[in-house]
Design a protein around this motif. Structure first.
Motif, PDB file in Angstrom:
ATOM      1  N   LEU A  14       0.276  48.117  56.361  1.00 26.00           N
ATOM      2  CA  LEU A  14       0.229  49.452  56.969  1.00 26.00           C
ATOM      3  C   LEU A  14       1.577  49.860  57.548  1.00 26.00           C
ATOM      4  CD1 LEU A  14      -3.233  49.310  58.776  1.00 26.00           C
ATOM      5  CD2 LEU A  14      -2.659  50.165  56.524  1.00 26.00           C
ATOM      6  N   TYR A  60      -4.081  50.087  50.209  1.00 24.88           N
ATOM      7  CA  TYR A  60      -4.599  49.661  51.517  1.00 24.88           C
ATOM      8  C   TYR A  60      -5.106  48.221  51.456  1.00 24.88           C
ATOM      9  CZ  TYR A  60      -4.319  54.405  53.337  1.00 24.88           C
ATOM     10  OH  TYR A  60      -3.858  55.613  53.779  1.00 24.88           O
ATOM     11  N   THR A 103      -1.422  45.649  59.985  1.00 20.16           N
ATOM     12  CA  THR A 103      -1.812  45.432  58.618  1.00 20.16           C
ATOM     13  C   THR A 103      -0.620  45.124  57.757  1.00 20.16           C
ATOM     14  OG1 THR A 103      -3.150  47.268  59.104  1.00 20.16           O
ATOM     15  CG2 THR A 103      -3.481  46.281  57.028  1.00 20.16           C
TER      16      THR A 103
END
Length: 316
Positions: free
Chosen positions: A116, A127, A15
């Motif tokens: 991430l 996020y 991510t």
């Protein structure tokens, strides 16, 4: 137990990092990064049900964190959003995802992964949006499946927030979801003959061989490579057994119909690297053995002494 599970899943996670999407412009990003260069985290060391031994802090993104070094900002939050508490742990786990970027399966792959692994330093964790996850998954999961890797549980998109102002959206529209040509080349055939690329595949593969191919067939949607009986040079044995080498058969998974220029002519040696998935030997990378290639010569020489990273391979 939780620590081990986190490590393994994080190696299968991916991510972003570009708050380039969360902030409105490159100027805003630079300003925000500068603002948080010396930010003193006010939160305690308990986050998401996990107790950290260290307070969250802003640290420089090191040059050898290849996945995210050029992501658009210079500092990241540590622990990151995958529960990695130290930079060596971040590097180890992020390294297994570097080859996916080279596949160009989606324009936002790095954004998603680095959000991430190397989250930007803000006063609260941000996020990736669920739509970002879904877009990258839909484009990249088929590529990962080619190598025998399923989309990881850690990255199930329903774990991420529905699009809102407090998550990282897609940077590219649906009309720009991929940077690859329309006629998609089989992923194992779509690699530059560069030393760095060869070594990345070498480390991520179970085995590496210099060999000739007798014939190529199609079998249940896969491309089947039958090795010639002539002597093969083993560059990395890995999970191969002697019985595998006697009647060596390799597969390009889901590769029955995609282009692979290397296999248009079989009258030469090949450098083939791959991994053993159950009873099948899957091709990860294939190159014609070009004797005049300095990049190939350097890589083959380097293989003899190079100590590969010990990260858990989740891709390639």
């Amino acid at each position: 137990m939780a620590r081990r599970r986190s490590q393994a899943e994080a190696a299968e996670a991916a991510t972003f990092a570009l708050t380039l999407l969360f902030l409105t412009s490159s100027t805003a990003i630079a300003a925000a990064a500068e603002e948080y260069d010396y930010y003193s985290w006010q939160s305690d060391n308990f986050h998401n049900g996990r107790f950290y031994t260290k307070q969250p802090q802003c640290v420089d993104i090191p040059a050898d964190l290849r996945l995210c070094h050029n992501v658009g900002y210079k500092k990241m939050r540590l622990p990151n959003l995958l529960d990695h508490e130290s930079m060596p742990e971040v590097k180890q786990q992020a390294g297994s995802w570097v080859p996916l970027l080279a596949k160009r399966c989606h324009a936002d792959t790095q954004v998603f992964l680095c959000s991430l692994f190397a989250p930007v330093c803000l006063d609260r964790p941000i996020y990736p949006c669920r739509s970002l996850c879904e877009a990258v998954r839909d484009s990249c999961a088929p590529v990962m499946e080619t190598y025998g890797f399923p989309w990881p549980e850690m990255l199930q998109c329903d774990k991420f927030p529905i699009d809102n102002d407090l998550c990282i959206p897609m940077q590219f529209s649906s009309g720009h979801v991929t940077q690859t040509p329309v006629s998609k080349v089989c992923p194992p055939c779509d690699n530059e003959l560069k030393a760095d690329s060869i070594m990345e595949h070498f480390c991520a593969s179970d085995f590496a061989l210099k060999m000739k191919i007798k014939e190529v067939k199609k079998e249940k949607g896969d491309r089947k490579l039958v090795a010639a009986q002539k002597k093969k040079k083993i560059l990395k044995m890995g999970g191969l057994r002697k019985k595998d080498l006697k009647k060596l058969v390799l597969y390009i998974k889901n590769g029955a119909d995609c282009p692979c220029a290397q296999l248009d002519s079989l009258g030469t040696n090949f450098l083939i690297m791959g991994r053993k998935v159950e009873q099948q030997l899957l091709v990860m990378s294939i190159h014609k053995w070009e004797k005049k290639s300095k990049e190939l010569k350097y890589a083959v020489k380097y293989m003899k002494s190079h100590q590969c990273p010990t990260y858990h391979t989740v891709f390639q």
